[in-house]
Design an enzyme around this catalytic site. Structure first.
Site, PDB file in Angstrom:
ATOM      1  N   HIS A 119     -10.431  47.247 -25.679  1.00 29.51           N
ATOM      2  CA  HIS A 119     -11.106  47.570 -24.411  1.00 29.51           C
ATOM      3  C   HIS A 119     -10.138  48.104 -23.356  1.00 29.51           C
ATOM      4  O   HIS A 119     -10.549  48.851 -22.459  1.00 29.51           O
ATOM      5  CB  HIS A 119     -11.833  46.342 -23.858  1.00 29.51           C
ATOM      6  CG  HIS A 119     -12.979  45.907 -24.721  1.00 29.51           C
ATOM      7  ND1 HIS A 119     -13.456  44.608 -24.714  1.00 29.51           N
ATOM      8  CD2 HIS A 119     -13.717  46.562 -25.644  1.00 29.51           C
ATOM      9  CE1 HIS A 119     -14.464  44.511 -25.578  1.00 29.51           C
ATOM     10  NE2 HIS A 119     -14.639  45.685 -26.154  1.00 29.51           N
ATOM     11  N   ARG A 165     -14.149  36.140 -49.561  1.00 32.61           N
ATOM     12  CA  ARG A 165     -13.173  35.691 -48.556  1.00 32.61           C
ATOM     13  C   ARG A 165     -13.532  36.320 -47.222  1.00 32.61           C
ATOM     14  O   ARG A 165     -13.621  37.553 -47.118  1.00 32.61           O
ATOM     15  CB  ARG A 165     -11.749  36.084 -48.975  1.00 32.61           C
ATOM     16  CG  ARG A 165     -10.733  35.715 -47.921  1.00 32.61           C
ATOM     17  CD  ARG A 165      -9.327  36.196 -48.243  1.00 32.61           C
ATOM     18  NE  ARG A 165      -8.429  35.915 -47.122  1.00 32.61           N
ATOM     19  CZ  ARG A 165      -7.558  36.779 -46.636  1.00 32.61           C
ATOM     20  NH1 ARG A 165      -7.438  37.977 -47.186  1.00 32.61           N
ATOM     21  NH2 ARG A 165      -6.797  36.469 -45.608  1.00 32.61           N
ATOM     22  N   ASN A 168      -3.711  34.475 -42.103  1.00 29.35           N
ATOM     23  CA  ASN A 168      -3.598  35.724 -42.840  1.00 29.35           C
ATOM     24  C   ASN A 168      -2.372  36.490 -42.345  1.00 29.35           C
ATOM     25  O   ASN A 168      -2.325  36.927 -41.194  1.00 29.35           O
ATOM     26  CB  ASN A 168      -4.833  36.600 -42.626  1.00 29.35           C
ATOM     27  CG  ASN A 168      -4.705  37.922 -43.355  1.00 29.35           C
ATOM     28  OD1 ASN A 168      -4.813  37.982 -44.567  1.00 29.35           O
ATOM     29  ND2 ASN A 168      -4.430  38.986 -42.616  1.00 29.35           N
ATOM     30  N   ASN A 215      -1.337  38.713 -50.326  1.00 30.31           N
ATOM     31  CA  ASN A 215      -1.910  40.039 -50.042  1.00 30.31           C
ATOM     32  C   ASN A 215      -0.915  41.065 -50.565  1.00 30.31           C
ATOM     33  O   ASN A 215       0.201  41.152 -50.046  1.00 30.31           O
ATOM     34  CB  ASN A 215      -2.127  40.241 -48.537  1.00 30.31           C
ATOM     35  CG  ASN A 215      -3.355  39.528 -48.033  1.00 30.31           C
ATOM     36  OD1 ASN A 215      -4.047  38.847 -48.795  1.00 30.31           O
ATOM     37  ND2 ASN A 215      -3.650  39.672 -46.757  1.00 30.31           N
ATOM     38  N   GLN A 218     -12.887  42.771 -38.086  1.00 36.42           N
ATOM     39  CA  GLN A 218     -13.042  44.063 -38.744  1.00 36.42           C
ATOM     40  C   GLN A 218     -14.473  44.355 -39.158  1.00 36.42           C
ATOM     41  O   GLN A 218     -14.844  45.528 -39.337  1.00 36.42           O
ATOM     42  CB  GLN A 218     -12.123  44.136 -39.964  1.00 36.42           C
ATOM     43  CG  GLN A 218     -10.662  44.166 -39.603  1.00 36.42           C
ATOM     44  CD  GLN A 218      -9.763  44.219 -40.813  1.00 36.42           C
ATOM     45  OE1 GLN A 218      -9.466  43.187 -41.429  1.00 36.42           O
ATOM     46  NE2 GLN A 218      -9.327  45.385 -41.189  1.00 36.42           N
ATOM     47  N   ASP A 222     -16.438  46.348 -31.371  1.00 33.68           N
ATOM     48  CA  ASP A 222     -17.556  45.719 -30.650  1.00 33.68           C
ATOM     49  C   ASP A 222     -18.768  45.504 -31.557  1.00 33.68           C
ATOM     50  O   ASP A 222     -19.447  44.497 -31.481  1.00 33.68           O
ATOM     51  CB  ASP A 222     -17.989  46.571 -29.446  1.00 33.68           C
ATOM     52  CG  ASP A 222     -16.976  46.498 -28.312  1.00 33.68           C
ATOM     53  OD1 ASP A 222     -17.189  47.155 -27.286  1.00 33.68           O
ATOM     54  OD2 ASP A 222     -15.956  45.788 -28.482  1.00 33.68           O
ATOM     55  N   TYR A 235      -0.326  45.129 -51.888  1.00 30.81           N
ATOM     56  CA  TYR A 235      -0.880  46.487 -51.934  1.00 30.81           C
ATOM     57  C   TYR A 235       0.040  47.505 -52.591  1.00 30.81           C
ATOM     58  O   TYR A 235      -0.416  48.450 -53.224  1.00 30.81           O
ATOM     59  CB  TYR A 235      -1.198  46.971 -50.510  1.00 30.81           C
ATOM     60  CG  TYR A 235      -2.402  46.320 -49.886  1.00 30.81           C
ATOM     61  CD1 TYR A 235      -2.297  45.107 -49.197  1.00 30.81           C
ATOM     62  CD2 TYR A 235      -3.653  46.919 -49.980  1.00 30.81           C
ATOM     63  CE1 TYR A 235      -3.408  44.511 -48.604  1.00 30.81           C
ATOM     64  CE2 TYR A 235      -4.776  46.326 -49.398  1.00 30.81           C
ATOM     65  CZ  TYR A 235      -4.640  45.128 -48.714  1.00 30.81           C
ATOM     66  OH  TYR A 235      -5.742  44.545 -48.130  1.00 30.81           O
TER      67      TYR A 235
END
Ligand SMILES: CCCCCCCCCCCCC/C=C/[C@@H](O)[C@@H](N)CO[C@@H]1O[C@H](CO)[C@H](O)[C@H](O)[C@H]1O
Length: 498
Positions: free
Chosen positions: A50, A88, A177, A320, A30, A63, A322
């Site tokens: 791609h 992290r 993750n 994690n 990311q 990229d 949210y």
């Protein structure tokens, strides 16, 4: 205390513990860019971006992304500006092992991570390293990836190399993750790479191999590295809260089933006293599989030896978190592919319109969300050490730097974390998602989570602190959530000692 005849509201200042670790989080694909730089191998996200560009909302790729590969010193400067205790980030497996196997080590990739780690340690910022954040080497996916029973061996070799090369300085390791996103979305669905979309068995077979791989890596760390490196190793599971829509027994049961489908199938084998899959979903899938003509359950059983091998393989539970959802046994149902995990549990999900929406369809601002998730996990798994390894709020690219809604979200989430700590949750740290704007998978750059805005049109990917960065900086510095704090201006600085 009486002032002017009325009871003055004393500000009851609640503090985070002095040893509580505040940080921020990112992931390799990311933010890094350098997708083929200096010998890096292709990953499944390079391949998706791609070859299936139509599946990415803005037809963009990672990229270059935020070009952390060339800007990591600016990223560390931002960590210093925020006064972070930790950061992290994840290792790109194919930057270190281009074809995924241990036979071909890319030393330039190892050097990049050594440089990043050393730059952080220069300023006493602890690295919290995720070994796998969704970017499998494509060459391993060509061999089946997480569906191949050899995956746990491939992964253990990779993890061992990381422990050897970085473990003298890295003391906090996360094996995976979000098993849910890796398995349910990548192998049981189409929304994440590698888009296998085997709705019947993808989630379950990937899940078993991932859990065995986690256990192998954990046991390798504890046996061969922990005695000299004294670090800790855990796993990060996506734990959004799923509570009952009503207090009926049917909705309570429906909520438990959805929790098992979302994260219980990954947590139970590792953290529960019984080990193995959650009982209810295991029985449901076995029954439905036979009815559907399968010879055995689509959820492959653990042997007793495997159960024991996996149980207790953690030093901490990475969460994690949210948002929240309300679950109904009979209402708000939608059609799911049959067979699939969500068809197996067969419940409805609802979110009250009053819960403010973000730029992400799955993310709304729900009350007491962190508290509900963490206290449930505390009771269920006997209160292991927890780190919130991701929590954050998304906006669209055109949103202003004065991001007041994100500030409301962070203050609410951190107050809910304090509520959880006061309820006895063994919460050791919190990582804001994210340090900076980044590539939001198939939503490309249309969604922004950063405390720092990134100008993806600029050559150097200019980073600019949002107002939320100043608010977070103040919380990190004082360990207090002051609802009235306002920065004097929008010019960021580094405090002495950082
Ligand atoms: C009107 C419809 C009401 C019902 C809503 C539909 C039902 C939704 C079911 C719940 C799905 C929750 C899925 C959410 C998962 C996220 O928590 C998880 N994907 C977060 O992953 C991290 O997200 C970061 C920011 O997005 C970043 O991408 C990071 O890499 C991920 O680890």
């Amino acid at each position: 205390m009486l002032i002017g005849g009325c009871l003055a509201q004393q500000k009851q200042e609640r503090h985070f513990p002095s040893d509580f670790i505040f940080g921020a989080a990112t992931s390799a694909y990311q933010v890094e860019g350098g997708w083929n730089a200096d010998g890096k191998g292709e990953s499944i996200w390079d391949r998706l971006a791609h070859t299936k560009i139509q599946d990415v909302l803005d037809q963009s790729t990672g990229d270059i992304a935020a070009d952390t590969y060339n800007n990591y010193k600016r990223d560390v400067e931002m960590m210093r500006e925020l006064g972070l205790d930790a950061y992290r980030f994840s290792l790109a497996w194919s930057r270190i092992l281009p074809d995924g196997t241990i036979n071909n080590i890319n030393e330039a990739g190892v050097t990049f991570y050594n440089n990043l780690i050393d730059e952080m340690l220069k300023y006493n910022i602890k690295p919290l390293v995720t070994l796998y954040h969704w970017d499998l080497p494509q060459k391993l996916q060509d061999l089946g990836g997480f569906m191949n029973p050899l995956f746990p061996e491939w992964y253990e070799d990779y993890a061992r190399l990381a422990f050897e090369r970085f473990g003298d300085r890295v003391k906090l390791w996360i094996t995976f993750n979000e098993p849910r996103e890796i398995c349910y979305e990548g192998y049981g669905g189409y929304t994440k790479a590698p888009q296998v979309n085997r709705t019947d068995i993808g989630t379950y077979h990937c899940g078993k191999n991932l859990i065995l791989a986690h256990a192998k890596a954990y046991r390798t760390y504890v046996t061969h590295f922990k005695p000299t490196q004294n670090g800790e190793c855990g796993i990060t599971i996506s734990v959004n809260w799923f509570g009952p829509l009503t207090d009926s027994k049917e909705d309570e049961y429906a909520a438990e089933l959805r929790r098992q489908a979302e994260w219980g199938i990954y947590a139970e084998p590792i953290f529960s006293e019984e080990g193995g899959w959650p009982k209810e979903i295991s029985e449901i899938v076995a029954k439905k599989s036979i009815e559907q003509g399968y010879k055995t359950s689509r959820l492959p059983e653990f042997t007793n030896e495997e159960k024991k091998f996996v149980q207790g393989t953690y030093d901490f539970f990475g969460v994690n978190h949210y948002s929240s959802y309300l679950v109904s046994a009979n209402e708000h149902k939608v059609d799911h592919p049959v067979p699939s995990i969500l068809a197996d549990v067969d419940v409805g999900v609802y979110r009250p319109p009053a819960w403010m929406p973000s730029a992400s369809t799955w993310l709304v601002m729900a009350p007491n969300s962190v508290y509900n998730a963490l206290t449930h996990l505390m009771r269920k798994y006997n209160n292991p050490p927890f780190y919130i390894t991701e929590n954050g709020w998304s906006e669209h690219p055109e949103a202003p730097l004065i991001d007041n809604v994100r500030i409301i979200y962070y203050r609410a989430a951190l107050n809910s974390a304090l509520d959880a700590i006061e309820a006895g949750v063994n919460l050791k740290g919190y990582m804001a998602w994210s340090l900076l704007d980044n590539y939001e998978w198939t939503e490309g750059y249309t969604i922004r989570f950063g405390l720092y805005q990134v100008d993806f049109e600029s050559e150097q990917r200019t980073r600019t602190a949002r107002k939320s960065a100043f608010i977070y900086k103040q919380i990190v510095k004082t360990r207090v959530i002051d609802p009235d704090y306002e920065p004097d201006n929008m010019t960021m600085w580094i405090d002495e000692g950082h």
